[in-house]
Motif scaffolding. Structure first.
Motif, mmCIF file in Angstrom:
data_model
loop_
_atom_site.group_PDB
_atom_site.id
_atom_site.type_symbol
_atom_site.label_atom_id
_atom_site.label_comp_id
_atom_site.label_asym_id
_atom_site.label_seq_id
_atom_site.Cartn_x
_atom_site.Cartn_y
_atom_site.Cartn_z
ATOM 1 N N GLY A 54 -12.625 0.635 -6.001
ATOM 2 C CA GLY A 54 -13.682 1.656 -6.036
ATOM 3 C C GLY A 54 -13.343 2.865 -6.898
ATOM 4 N N GLN A 55 -12.430 2.691 -7.866
ATOM 5 C CA GLN A 55 -12.066 3.793 -8.771
ATOM 6 C C GLN A 55 -12.733 3.547 -10.121
ATOM 7 O OE1 GLN A 55 -7.855 4.422 -9.049
ATOM 8 N NE2 GLN A 55 -7.568 4.327 -6.837
ATOM 9 N N ILE A 56 -13.391 4.565 -10.664
ATOM 10 C CA ILE A 56 -14.153 4.334 -11.901
ATOM 11 C C ILE A 56 -13.613 5.239 -13.008
ATOM 12 C CG2 ILE A 56 -16.477 3.952 -12.763
ATOM 13 C CD1 ILE A 56 -17.511 4.699 -10.005
ATOM 14 N N SER A 57 -13.242 4.608 -14.125
ATOM 15 C CA SER A 57 -12.597 5.399 -15.179
ATOM 16 C C SER A 57 -13.365 5.418 -16.503
ATOM 17 C CB SER A 57 -11.192 4.863 -15.447
ATOM 18 O OG SER A 57 -11.272 3.589 -16.042
ATOM 19 N N GLY A 58 -14.010 4.317 -16.863
ATOM 20 C CA GLY A 58 -14.605 4.261 -18.199
ATOM 21 C C GLY A 58 -13.545 4.319 -19.295
ATOM 22 N N CYS B 206 -14.883 12.594 -8.390
ATOM 23 C CA CYS B 206 -13.785 13.203 -7.635
ATOM 24 C C CYS B 206 -12.598 13.526 -8.531
ATOM 25 C CB CYS B 206 -13.349 12.242 -6.535
ATOM 26 S SG CYS B 206 -12.964 10.596 -7.167
ATOM 27 N N GLY B 207 -12.523 12.907 -9.714
ATOM 28 C CA GLY B 207 -11.356 13.073 -10.577
ATOM 29 C C GLY B 207 -10.213 12.168 -10.141
ATOM 30 N N ARG B 208 -9.301 11.933 -11.091
ATOM 31 C CA ARG B 208 -8.127 11.077 -10.812
ATOM 32 C C ARG B 208 -6.848 11.906 -10.913
ATOM 33 N NH1 ARG B 208 -7.108 5.789 -11.337
ATOM 34 N NH2 ARG B 208 -9.221 5.550 -12.170
ATOM 35 N N TYR B 209 -5.885 11.602 -10.067
ATOM 36 C CA TYR B 209 -4.538 12.120 -10.258
ATOM 37 C C TYR B 209 -3.666 10.966 -10.734
ATOM 38 C CZ TYR B 209 -0.256 14.717 -9.587
ATOM 39 O OH TYR B 209 0.929 15.376 -9.814
ATOM 40 N N LEU B 210 -3.116 11.131 -11.928
ATOM 41 C CA LEU B 210 -2.244 10.104 -12.500
ATOM 42 C C LEU B 210 -0.805 10.599 -12.343
ATOM 43 C CD1 LEU B 210 -1.945 7.498 -14.216
ATOM 44 C CD2 LEU B 210 -2.313 8.886 -16.244
ATOM 45 N N GLY B 211 -0.065 9.994 -11.412
ATOM 46 C CA GLY B 211 1.290 10.468 -11.110
ATOM 47 C C GLY B 211 2.304 9.956 -12.125
ATOM 48 N N ALA B 212 3.268 10.829 -12.477
ATOM 49 C CA ALA B 212 4.340 10.416 -13.408
ATOM 50 C C ALA B 212 5.499 9.863 -12.586
ATOM 51 C CB ALA B 212 4.800 11.608 -14.229
ATOM 52 N N HIS B 213 5.912 8.611 -12.852
ATOM 53 C CA HIS B 213 6.957 8.024 -12.019
ATOM 54 C C HIS B 213 8.364 8.346 -12.524
ATOM 55 C CE1 HIS B 213 7.010 4.771 -15.006
ATOM 56 N NE2 HIS B 213 8.125 4.364 -14.471
ATOM 57 N N GLU C 272 -10.463 14.829 -14.885
ATOM 58 C CA GLU C 272 -11.590 15.320 -14.080
ATOM 59 C C GLU C 272 -12.792 14.378 -14.069
ATOM 60 O OE1 GLU C 272 -11.278 18.040 -12.378
ATOM 61 O OE2 GLU C 272 -9.770 19.305 -13.371
ATOM 62 N N ARG C 273 -12.993 13.602 -15.155
ATOM 63 C CA ARG C 273 -14.234 12.827 -15.278
ATOM 64 C C ARG C 273 -14.287 11.599 -14.365
ATOM 65 N NH1 ARG C 273 -14.736 9.964 -19.747
ATOM 66 N NH2 ARG C 273 -16.987 9.991 -19.876
ATOM 67 N N HIS C 274 -13.140 11.131 -13.926
ATOM 68 C CA HIS C 274 -13.130 9.847 -13.219
ATOM 69 C C HIS C 274 -13.810 9.953 -11.852
ATOM 70 C CE1 HIS C 274 -9.686 8.004 -15.811
ATOM 71 N NE2 HIS C 274 -10.716 8.439 -16.501
ATOM 72 N N CYS C 275 -14.339 8.830 -11.384
ATOM 73 C CA CYS C 275 -15.233 8.833 -10.224
ATOM 74 C C CYS C 275 -14.796 7.793 -9.198
ATOM 75 C CB CYS C 275 -16.659 8.515 -10.668
ATOM 76 S SG CYS C 275 -17.298 9.645 -11.897
ATOM 77 N N ALA C 276 -15.509 7.771 -8.081
ATOM 78 C CA ALA C 276 -15.245 6.782 -7.031
ATOM 79 C C ALA C 276 -16.573 6.334 -6.436
ATOM 80 C CB ALA C 276 -14.370 7.399 -5.940
ATOM 81 N N LEU C 277 -16.580 5.129 -5.879
ATOM 82 C CA LEU C 277 -17.738 4.668 -5.103
ATOM 83 C C LEU C 277 -17.268 3.619 -4.099
ATOM 84 C CD1 LEU C 277 -17.985 1.801 -6.586
ATOM 85 C CD2 LEU C 277 -19.884 2.726 -7.818
ATOM 86 N N PRO D 235 -5.272 16.490 -0.511
ATOM 87 C CA PRO D 235 -6.234 17.576 -0.263
ATOM 88 C C PRO D 235 -7.439 17.558 -1.202
ATOM 89 C CG PRO D 235 -3.986 18.416 -0.349
ATOM 90 C CD PRO D 235 -3.921 16.986 -0.769
ATOM 91 N N ALA D 236 -7.252 17.169 -2.458
ATOM 92 C CA ALA D 236 -8.379 17.221 -3.402
ATOM 93 C C ALA D 236 -9.226 15.942 -3.339
ATOM 94 C CB ALA D 236 -7.866 17.454 -4.822
ATOM 95 N N ASN D 237 -8.773 14.983 -2.533
ATOM 96 C CA ASN D 237 -9.520 13.729 -2.304
ATOM 97 C C ASN D 237 -9.916 13.017 -3.598
ATOM 98 O OD1 ASN D 237 -10.570 11.727 -0.757
ATOM 99 N ND2 ASN D 237 -12.430 12.823 -0.181
ATOM 100 N N ARG D 238 -8.929 12.850 -4.469
ATOM 101 C CA ARG D 238 -9.194 12.151 -5.743
ATOM 102 C C ARG D 238 -8.842 10.672 -5.606
ATOM 103 N NH1 ARG D 238 -9.888 16.451 -9.074
ATOM 104 N NH2 ARG D 238 -8.508 18.225 -8.826
ATOM 105 N N VAL D 239 -9.060 9.927 -6.693
ATOM 106 C CA VAL D 239 -8.472 8.591 -6.782
ATOM 107 C C VAL D 239 -7.109 8.745 -7.475
ATOM 108 C CG1 VAL D 239 -10.678 7.386 -6.773
ATOM 109 C CG2 VAL D 239 -9.685 8.044 -8.958
ATOM 110 N N PHE D 240 -6.190 7.813 -7.177
ATOM 111 C CA PHE D 240 -4.809 7.940 -7.649
ATOM 112 C C PHE D 240 -4.341 6.653 -8.331
ATOM 113 C CE2 PHE D 240 -5.256 11.007 -4.367
ATOM 114 C CZ PHE D 240 -4.413 12.052 -4.704
ATOM 115 N N SER D 241 -3.546 6.839 -9.372
ATOM 116 C CA SER D 241 -2.775 5.730 -9.925
ATOM 117 C C SER D 241 -1.546 6.362 -10.563
ATOM 118 C CB SER D 241 -3.600 4.915 -10.942
ATOM 119 O OG SER D 241 -4.193 5.760 -11.887
ATOM 120 N N ASP D 242 -0.656 5.557 -11.142
ATOM 121 C CA ASP D 242 0.533 6.180 -11.734
ATOM 122 C C ASP D 242 0.901 5.554 -13.060
ATOM 123 O OD1 ASP D 242 2.261 4.023 -11.141
ATOM 124 O OD2 ASP D 242 2.784 4.879 -9.184
#
Ligand SMILES: Cc1cc2nc3c(=O)[nH]c(=O)nc-3n(C[C@H](O)[C@H](O)[C@H](O)COP(=O)(O)OP(=O)(O)OC[C@H]3O[C@@H](n4cnc5c(N)ncnc54)[C@H](O)[C@@H]3O)c2cc1C
Length: 432
Positions: A78-82, A130-137, A184-189, A281-288
């Motif tokens: 349910g993560q949308i990036s385009g 909701c925006g995405r947080y892309l974590g640096a591993h 910021e642009r990424h979404c969820a559904l 807290p910001a309730n985003r979608v996440f990947s890394d």
């Protein structure tokens, strides 16, 4: 069946999304002897295509070997990036800067198109920007994210925000990441609710959907194709293949170009609202930044964690790989140790050899596939675009018409090289 101790009493081996949107009990459709358009596959690609051809007055039949939306379209994160996998620089090297620009631009525009589609059609599917947080591993990957935010290709800039390791708690309560990037642009559904809305629209506009009806053979005829199915033959003028990661031998040309790769997901039982809030807290979608990608988010009601990735080298029963998937979740969020797992499932993502999605016509058969894990947006858009091409509507050309849909010698649809590739990428990920 006994499940591991960390499973909840109501544990299910099925997508979490199916609790809220059970597979639709579609009545048995009497197969027509003839149709204008026959679509193989009832996911986002197939239904978007069918919606457009039905709206244009073409008799349209969608068939699926299983239930409607049984494939990835109701199993995903349910993560949308385009976004497409290769970046602008890599695409420039391969195709030249103009073509690279057109590919990235079109995929990004598809995200806007999808948001407008969902709003205009009033599909109630918890769509949110909701925006995405892309974590640096690793520290090295964090430096790369900083460069990515600073030096965006001219004309392709989008709002990106770097978050340092010590400010990260506003995004996620973890020490695992060395900071990250907010897109910021990424979404969820909710993917299954979106699918249900799309199915209702396609049916409401006159498309027919026949489930448990597998295409078994395709033969060319003077006026189009004869498609043999598990429920009898159908003659069609136009044939569309929308089976993506489930593409089988019935369409061997497409099968030789798609690499099916299993992606595995779990859902936790609900947690207290304050706990979920503190977690993300910001309730985003996440990947890394790892090559063997993980992705996660809170459920639309905010109370569960939905976590996905690939933890096994070979394809496996999701129940067998569940302990390793849970360990991966706990590496990032060890505070979830006490939370039990309520759902576990998997699906086959359709990759292509050049990591780009493809649409086109081969031997008279229309196809769109190879979304490489970004199919919510791209499958929807490509299904729509493919229909417009098939209908001969103006302005339907796409930058994705151009790159060649490649196969490899000796490849017939079974990725024998996958285990080696997964091991290699796991090693690179460990090296940071
Ligand atoms: C676990 C997981 C997580 C994912 N997460 C994300 C995400 O967060 N964001 C994102 O954008 N994408 C994600 N994806 C990918 C995304 O879900 C897919 O790209 C997208 O759903 C593809 O849609 P589709 O309609 O092309 O194919 P599908 O939805 O897979 O549909 C193909 C259908 O074809 C049918 N079929 C196959 N062969 C035949 C036949 N011979 N006859 C009849 N029917 C046939 C199958 O039964 C199936 O229902 C994820 C995928 C998985 C598995």
């Amino acid at each position: 069946m006994t499940y591991p101790d960390f499973c909840s009493p109501d544990f299910k081996q099925a997508p979490y999304w199916w609790d809220r949107s059970p597979r639709p009990g579609l009545g048995e459709v009497e197969l027509p002897a003839q149709t204008d358009v026959l679509v193989i596959g009832s996911g986002y690609t197939g239904l978007h295509c069918a919606l457009e051809t039905a709206r244009a007055g073409r008799s349209t039949l969608v068939i699926d070997a299983e239930d409607a939306g049984w494939g990835c379209s109701t199993r995903n994160g349910g993560q949308i990036s385009g976004e497409i996998k290769p970046g602008y620089e890599e695409l420039s090297r391969r195709h030249g800067p103009d073509q690279a620009f057109a590919l990235v631009r079109e995929a990004r525009d598809a995200l806007e198109w999808l948001g407008e589609f969902v709003a205009e059609q009033g599909i109630d599917c918890d769509y949110q920007r909701c925006g995405r947080y892309l974590g640096a591993h690793s520290p090295r990957q964090f430096d790369r994210l900083v460069k990515r935010a600073r030096y965006q290709p001219p004309g392709l800039e989008q709002p990106l925000r770097i978050v340092g390791r010590y400010d990260q708690a506003a995004e996620i309560d973890t020490d695992y990441y060395h900071g990250g990037l907010v897109i910021e642009r990424h979404c969820a559904l909710d993917p299954a609710r979106y699918h249900q809305g799309l199915l209702d629209l396609a049916l409401g506009n006159g498309a027919q959907v026949a489930v448990r009806c597998a295409a078994t053979r395709v033969t060319r005829t003077a006026s189009g194709f004869r498609v043999d199915t598990s429920r009898g033959p159908v003659e069609t003028r136009e044939l569309v293949v929308a089976s993506n990661g489930y593409t089988a031998g019935v369409t061997p040309w497409q099968r030789r170009r798609i690499i099916p790769i299993g992606s595995y997901m779990l859902a936790t039982e609900p947690m207290a609202a304050e706990r979920a809030e503190k977690l993300m807290p910001a309730n985003r979608v996440f990947s890394d930044t790892r090559r063997i990608v993980v992705y996660f988010r809170r459920s639309p009601d905010g109370r569960r964690l939905l976590f996905g990735g690939r933890v096994s080298v070979f394809e496996s029963d999701p129940l067998k790989s569940l302990p390793a998937l849970r360990r991966e979740m706990l590496r990032i969020l060890p505070q979830l140790e006490d939370l039990r797992i309520s759902h576990s499932w998997m699906g086959f993502v359709g990759y292509s050899f050049d990591n780009l999605p493809h649409l086109g016509v081969e031997d008279g058969i229309h196809y769109a596939m190879g979304y490489c894990g970004s199919g919510i947006c791209l499958a929807s858009y490509f299904g729509h675009r493919l229909a417009r091409q098939l209908l001969g509507q103006g302005g339907a050309e796409s930058a994705f018409d151009k790159p060649r849909f490649q196969s490899r010698p000796l490849y017939s649809g079974k990725p024998w090289f996958l285990a080696g590739a997964v091991r290699y990428y796991q090693m690179l990920d460990r090296l940071g």
